[in-house]
Scaffold this motif. Structure first.
Motif, PDB file in Angstrom:
ATOM      1  N   GLU A 393       0.861  -1.187   0.000  1.00 29.40           N
ATOM      2  CA  GLU A 393       0.000   0.000   0.000  1.00 29.40           C
ATOM      3  C   GLU A 393       0.895   1.233   0.000  1.00 29.40           C
ATOM      4  O   GLU A 393       1.677   1.434   0.937  1.00 29.40           O
ATOM      5  CB  GLU A 393      -0.857   0.046   1.275  1.00 29.40           C
ATOM      6  N   LEU A 394       0.774   2.033  -1.054  1.00 31.62           N
ATOM      7  CA  LEU A 394       1.576   3.257  -1.144  1.00 31.62           C
ATOM      8  C   LEU A 394       0.646   4.456  -1.023  1.00 31.62           C
ATOM      9  O   LEU A 394      -0.463   4.452  -1.575  1.00 31.62           O
ATOM     10  CB  LEU A 394       2.307   3.309  -2.498  1.00 31.62           C
ATOM     11  N   GLY A 395       1.102   5.496  -0.329  1.00 26.25           N
ATOM     12  CA  GLY A 395       0.284   6.694  -0.142  1.00 26.25           C
ATOM     13  C   GLY A 395       0.127   7.491  -1.435  1.00 26.25           C
ATOM     14  O   GLY A 395       0.747   7.177  -2.459  1.00 26.25           O
ATOM     15  N   PRO A 396      -0.713   8.544  -1.414  1.00 30.14           N
ATOM     16  CA  PRO A 396      -1.002   9.326  -2.612  1.00 30.14           C
ATOM     17  C   PRO A 396       0.233   9.959  -3.257  1.00 30.14           C
ATOM     18  O   PRO A 396       0.234  10.227  -4.462  1.00 30.14           O
ATOM     19  CB  PRO A 396      -1.985  10.395  -2.124  1.00 30.14           C
ATOM     20  N   GLU A 397       1.298  10.152  -2.470  1.00 31.90           N
ATOM     21  CA  GLU A 397       2.530  10.740  -3.029  1.00 31.90           C
ATOM     22  C   GLU A 397       3.124   9.841  -4.123  1.00 31.90           C
ATOM     23  O   GLU A 397       3.923  10.276  -4.946  1.00 31.90           O
ATOM     24  CB  GLU A 397       3.592  10.933  -1.934  1.00 31.90           C
ATOM     25  N   PHE A 398       2.758   8.559  -4.105  1.00 34.57           N
ATOM     26  CA  PHE A 398       3.314   7.574  -5.046  1.00 34.57           C
ATOM     27  C   PHE A 398       2.343   7.238  -6.183  1.00 34.57           C
ATOM     28  O   PHE A 398       2.628   6.371  -6.994  1.00 34.57           O
ATOM     29  CB  PHE A 398       3.644   6.268  -4.303  1.00 34.57           C
ATOM     30  N   LYS A 399       1.181   7.907  -6.218  1.00 32.26           N
ATOM     31  CA  LYS A 399       0.115   7.465  -7.133  1.00 32.26           C
ATOM     32  C   LYS A 399       0.493   7.591  -8.608  1.00 32.26           C
ATOM     33  O   LYS A 399       0.212   6.718  -9.419  1.00 32.26           O
ATOM     34  CB  LYS A 399      -1.165   8.266  -6.845  1.00 32.26           C
ATOM     35  N   LYS A 400       1.132   8.700  -8.970  1.00 31.55           N
ATOM     36  CA  LYS A 400       1.479   8.907 -10.380  1.00 31.55           C
ATOM     37  C   LYS A 400       2.823   8.246 -10.688  1.00 31.55           C
ATOM     38  O   LYS A 400       3.739   8.289  -9.867  1.00 31.55           O
ATOM     39  CB  LYS A 400       1.540  10.398 -10.691  1.00 31.55           C
ATOM     40  N   VAL A 401       2.916   7.663 -11.874  1.00 32.08           N
ATOM     41  CA  VAL A 401       4.121   6.902 -12.232  1.00 32.08           C
ATOM     42  C   VAL A 401       5.382   7.745 -12.077  1.00 32.08           C
ATOM     43  O   VAL A 401       6.380   7.296 -11.516  1.00 32.08           O
ATOM     44  CB  VAL A 401       4.018   6.357 -13.679  1.00 32.08           C
ATOM     45  N   GLY A 402       5.338   8.997 -12.553  1.00 27.22           N
ATOM     46  CA  GLY A 402       6.516   9.870 -12.467  1.00 27.22           C
ATOM     47  C   GLY A 402       6.957  10.096 -11.028  1.00 27.22           C
ATOM     48  O   GLY A 402       8.146  10.006 -10.700  1.00 27.22           O
ATOM     49  N   CYS A 403       5.988  10.350 -10.155  1.00 22.53           N
ATOM     50  CA  CYS A 403       6.305  10.578  -8.730  1.00 22.53           C
ATOM     51  C   CYS A 403       6.826   9.293  -8.101  1.00 22.53           C
ATOM     52  O   CYS A 403       7.792   9.302  -7.325  1.00 22.53           O
ATOM     53  CB  CYS A 403       5.061  11.034  -7.963  1.00 22.53           C
ATOM     54  N   PHE A 404       6.181   8.184  -8.432  1.00 23.26           N
ATOM     55  CA  PHE A 404       6.583   6.872  -7.906  1.00 23.26           C
ATOM     56  C   PHE A 404       8.044   6.590  -8.270  1.00 23.26           C
ATOM     57  O   PHE A 404       8.866   6.275  -7.409  1.00 23.26           O
ATOM     58  CB  PHE A 404       5.647   5.804  -8.494  1.00 23.26           C
ATOM     59  N   LEU A 405       8.394   6.735  -9.539  1.00 23.21           N
ATOM     60  CA  LEU A 405       9.758   6.436  -9.991  1.00 23.21           C
ATOM     61  C   LEU A 405      10.768   7.376  -9.335  1.00 23.21           C
ATOM     62  O   LEU A 405      11.876   6.969  -8.973  1.00 23.21           O
ATOM     63  CB  LEU A 405       9.853   6.532 -11.519  1.00 23.21           C
ATOM     64  N   GLY A 406      10.373   8.643  -9.162  1.00 18.17           N
ATOM     65  CA  GLY A 406      11.275   9.624  -8.574  1.00 18.17           C
ATOM     66  C   GLY A 406      11.625   9.342  -7.120  1.00 18.17           C
ATOM     67  O   GLY A 406      12.667   9.770  -6.625  1.00 18.17           O
ATOM     68  N   ARG A 407      10.757   8.617  -6.423  1.00 18.28           N
ATOM     69  CA  ARG A 407      10.959   8.368  -4.987  1.00 18.28           C
ATOM     70  C   ARG A 407      11.810   7.126  -4.699  1.00 18.28           C
ATOM     71  O   ARG A 407      12.082   6.819  -3.548  1.00 18.28           O
ATOM     72  CB  ARG A 407       9.596   8.256  -4.281  1.00 18.28           C
ATOM     73  N   PHE A 408      12.177   6.375  -5.727  1.00 18.89           N
ATOM     74  CA  PHE A 408      13.037   5.201  -5.548  1.00 18.89           C
ATOM     75  C   PHE A 408      14.320   5.395  -6.347  1.00 18.89           C
ATOM     76  O   PHE A 408      14.273   5.539  -7.563  1.00 18.89           O
ATOM     77  CB  PHE A 408      12.350   3.933  -6.088  1.00 18.89           C
ATOM     78  N   LYS A 409      15.495   5.372  -5.677  1.00 18.08           N
ATOM     79  CA  LYS A 409      16.763   5.321  -6.433  1.00 18.08           C
ATOM     80  C   LYS A 409      16.841   3.983  -7.141  1.00 18.08           C
ATOM     81  O   LYS A 409      17.290   3.873  -8.272  1.00 18.08           O
ATOM     82  CB  LYS A 409      17.956   5.476  -5.481  1.00 18.08           C
ATOM     83  N   SER A 410      16.428   2.927  -6.450  1.00 16.65           N
ATOM     84  CA  SER A 410      16.229   1.616  -7.087  1.00 16.65           C
ATOM     85  C   SER A 410      15.114   0.924  -6.310  1.00 16.65           C
ATOM     86  O   SER A 410      14.871   1.247  -5.150  1.00 16.65           O
ATOM     87  CB  SER A 410      17.507   0.781  -7.079  1.00 16.65           C
ATOM     88  N   ILE A 411      14.410   0.011  -6.989  1.00 12.20           N
ATOM     89  CA  ILE A 411      13.286  -0.678  -6.329  1.00 12.20           C
ATOM     90  C   ILE A 411      13.847  -1.649  -5.282  1.00 12.20           C
ATOM     91  O   ILE A 411      14.732  -2.450  -5.585  1.00 12.20           O
ATOM     92  CB  ILE A 411      12.438  -1.443  -7.379  1.00 12.20           C
ATOM     93  N   GLY A 424       3.018   9.323   3.538  1.00 13.21           N
ATOM     94  CA  GLY A 424       3.762  10.563   3.748  1.00 13.21           C
ATOM     95  C   GLY A 424       4.907  10.731   2.759  1.00 13.21           C
ATOM     96  O   GLY A 424       5.032   9.992   1.779  1.00 13.21           O
ATOM     97  N   ASP A 425       5.765  11.702   3.059  1.00 10.45           N
ATOM     98  CA  ASP A 425       6.843  12.107   2.144  1.00 10.45           C
ATOM     99  C   ASP A 425       8.071  11.212   2.354  1.00 10.45           C
ATOM    100  O   ASP A 425       9.037  11.589   3.007  1.00 10.45           O
ATOM    101  CB  ASP A 425       7.172  13.584   2.421  1.00 10.45           C
ATOM    102  N   VAL A 426       7.999   9.986   1.780  1.00 13.16           N
ATOM    103  CA  VAL A 426       9.055   8.984   1.992  1.00 13.16           C
ATOM    104  C   VAL A 426       9.861   8.818   0.701  1.00 13.16           C
ATOM    105  O   VAL A 426       9.298   8.778  -0.391  1.00 13.16           O
ATOM    106  CB  VAL A 426       8.442   7.623   2.418  1.00 13.16           C
ATOM    107  N   TRP A 427      11.200   8.716   0.841  1.00 18.26           N
ATOM    108  CA  TRP A 427      12.109   8.540  -0.303  1.00 18.26           C
ATOM    109  C   TRP A 427      13.016   7.352  -0.029  1.00 18.26           C
ATOM    110  O   TRP A 427      13.491   7.173   1.094  1.00 18.26           O
ATOM    111  CB  TRP A 427      12.956   9.809  -0.516  1.00 18.26           C
ATOM    112  N   PHE A 428      13.243   6.522  -1.046  1.00 20.41           N
ATOM    113  CA  PHE A 428      14.036   5.303  -0.879  1.00 20.41           C
ATOM    114  C   PHE A 428      15.381   5.432  -1.590  1.00 20.41           C
ATOM    115  O   PHE A 428      15.432   5.812  -2.762  1.00 20.41           O
ATOM    116  CB  PHE A 428      13.288   4.095  -1.463  1.00 20.41           C
ATOM    117  N   GLY A 429      16.451   5.070  -0.883  1.00 23.56           N
ATOM    118  CA  GLY A 429      17.778   5.000  -1.502  1.00 23.56           C
ATOM    119  C   GLY A 429      17.897   3.749  -2.353  1.00 23.56           C
ATOM    120  O   GLY A 429      16.907   3.087  -2.655  1.00 23.56           O
ATOM    121  N   SER A 430      19.134   3.391  -2.725  1.00 20.77           N
ATOM    122  CA  SER A 430      19.316   2.196  -3.562  1.00 20.77           C
ATOM    123  C   SER A 430      19.737   1.012  -2.702  1.00 20.77           C
ATOM    124  O   SER A 430      20.230   1.175  -1.577  1.00 20.77           O
ATOM    125  CB  SER A 430      20.367   2.465  -4.631  1.00 20.77           C
TER     126      SER A 430
END
Length: 467
Positions: A393-411, A424-430
């Motif tokens: 389950e990802l919050g609304p910050e991740f809903k759009k593909v562009g935003c989703f991809l931007g928040r992960f350095k790598s999956i 919330g405003d979460v960002w993932f490193g690699s």
């Protein structure tokens, strides 16, 4: 009253120059069935659980022939058709959903083409690909298909019908009231595939090429690949229609299911269920399977039934509000056609044949180490022992593909993940590894960054101090 409404509507539709006479008559027929109120009601007491003859377990199928010539002979009777009318708007994209990049730079459409190319190359067969577009996706798809001009596949595109939205309070077509742009129209659901295949001339073309079956699937279902065991079974048993179903989980409780009803196999959708029985319908004890919308259908049978105007699928009224105007769309579903075909069956297939990408949480699954990509086929990682996928389950910050991809350095690696909830405003490193049950919550106004290489197992993270 209904007759007056229909007469007014018919007169207004006659004057619409943007659509063909066949589209006009198809639309009027749908509206007249809707207004008549003669839709058959399901009698709950007559519903029976289908036997294994009706819903065939996949693991009982005979192995298909192994020699190349026999396999080629089977494949030469097949065409593949992908439903390509949907836009990627829910995932923040413009244009057809099938051009969203899924993995390694490949879009849904790329993967579909590569899969059929590799089949044709391996067996020397000629399986064509058909794309049913809507007026929303037609122009974009034609441009995209040009890049496959040199592939070893015949690619055919055709449009499903274009029907006018009906202004609810006046019961008149919106385009006749001056709404002539795209918003005045709608594609009437994938049940329209059968008349549209015929009206486009593609059905007769396939029959003239010796094709006998069409495999129909949503373009966003990565698990919907050609299966020789199913094709072999249908040709030998001469089933006119086969719907792939798979065991329900709690995530699928609203999905349509197959029932035996008055001696025929029938699709039961949640909208048809009387209120008193909705909880029973959602139970995975009584109704154990649901429709994947992977369908195998005899081309000759489609021609016979469309010519006889016999495909009267249940109407799905879809009320909407567009630009402040209440409009009505009447739609049908291809799965509901099952009851009109002879020797129709369900096929209880492994869950791996149902891998739809409806949201960025699904995209995270297929882009992760849970899957690998070989010859266009997305294959599940054998290292995962749990047969079901993690719930994400990802919050609304991740809903759009562009935003989703931007928040992960790598999956992140999720082979050992059970569930993930991010808000919330979460960002993932690699190089991050997630295991067990993980919840990550950024407090309002706080940017929470998960550092590179972090391993998180069975943890609730509410701020940097929990890392």
């Amino acid at each position: 009253m209904a007759d007056e409404k229909l007469a007014r509507l018919r007169e207004a539709v006659t004057g619409l120059g943007q659509i063909s006479d066949k589209e006009k008559s198809g639309f009027i027929s749908l509206v007249s069935r809707y207004l008549s109120g003669n839709e058959e009601q399901i009698e709950w007491g007559k519903i029976h659980t289908p036997t294994d003859e009706v819903v065939v377990p996949y693991d009982t199928l005979a192995a298909p022939p192994e020699d190349l010539a026999a396999t080629k002979a089977l494949l030469d009777k097949l065409a593949v058709l992908k439903l390509n009318g949907g836009l990627g708007t829910t995932m923040g994209c413009t244009g057809p959903k099938s051009v969203i990049e899924v993995r390694n730079g490949f879009t849904f459409l790329d993967l579909i083409v590569v899969q059929i190319e590799s089949l044709n190359k391996k067996y020397g067969s000629n399986v064509p690909l058909l794309l049913m577009n809507s007026f929303n996706t037609h122009d974009d798809t034609l441009k995209i298909v040009e890049k496959y001009a040199n592939s070893n596949i015949q690619i055919h595109t055709f449009n499903q019908s274009q029907y006018p939205r009906v202004v609810a309070d006046e019961f008149l077509p919106w385009p006749s009231k001056g709404k002539t742009d795209k918003d005045g129209w709608y594609p009437p659901g994938h049940g329209d595939i059968f008349p549209s295949l015929m009206n486009s001339g593609k059905l007769d073309l396939l029959l003239s090429q010796g094709k006998e079956y069409v495999f129909i699937a949503n373009s966003d279902n990565l698990g919907a690949i050609v299966d020789m065991k199913i094709l072999n079974h249908l040709i030998h048993k001469q089933n006119e229609y086969c719907m792939e179903v798979t065991p329900k989980t709690l995530a699928d409780v609203k999905g349509g299911t197959l029932i035996s009803y008055e001696g025929r196999v029938q699709l039961l959708e949640i909208a048809q269920v009387p209120d008193a029985h909705v909880n029973e319908f959602k139970s995975i004890e009584k109704f154990k399977i649901f429709n994947t919308n992977n369908l195998w259908v005899s081309l000759k049978a489609i021609k016979r039934l469309v010519e006889a105007d016999a495909l009267k699928m249940e109407i799905i009224p879809n009320p909407k509000e567009v630009e402040g105007v209440k409009v009505l769309q009447l739609e049908t579903a291809a799965g509901a056609a099952i009851r009109f075909f002879d020797h129709a069956i369900g096929m209880n297939v492994p869950r791996s044949r149902f891998l739809p990408v409806k949201a960025t949480s699904d995209l995270q699954l297929v882009q992760s180490d849970l899957y690998t990509l070989v010859d266009g086929f997305v294959t599940r990682n054998a290292a995962r022992t749990n047969p079901s996928n993690p719930s994400i389950e990802l919050g609304p910050e991740f809903k759009k593909v562009g935003c989703f991809l931007g928040r992960f350095k790598s999956i992140p690696s999720i082979v050992e993940l059970e569930s993930l909830k991010v808000s919330g405003d979460v960002w993932f490193g690699s190089g991050i590894v997630l295991k067990g049950k993980v919840t990550i919550t950024a407090k309002p106004g706080v940017k929470l960054e998960i550092p590179d290489g972090k391993v998180i197992e069975n943890k609730d993270i509410n701020g940097p101090e929990d890392l």
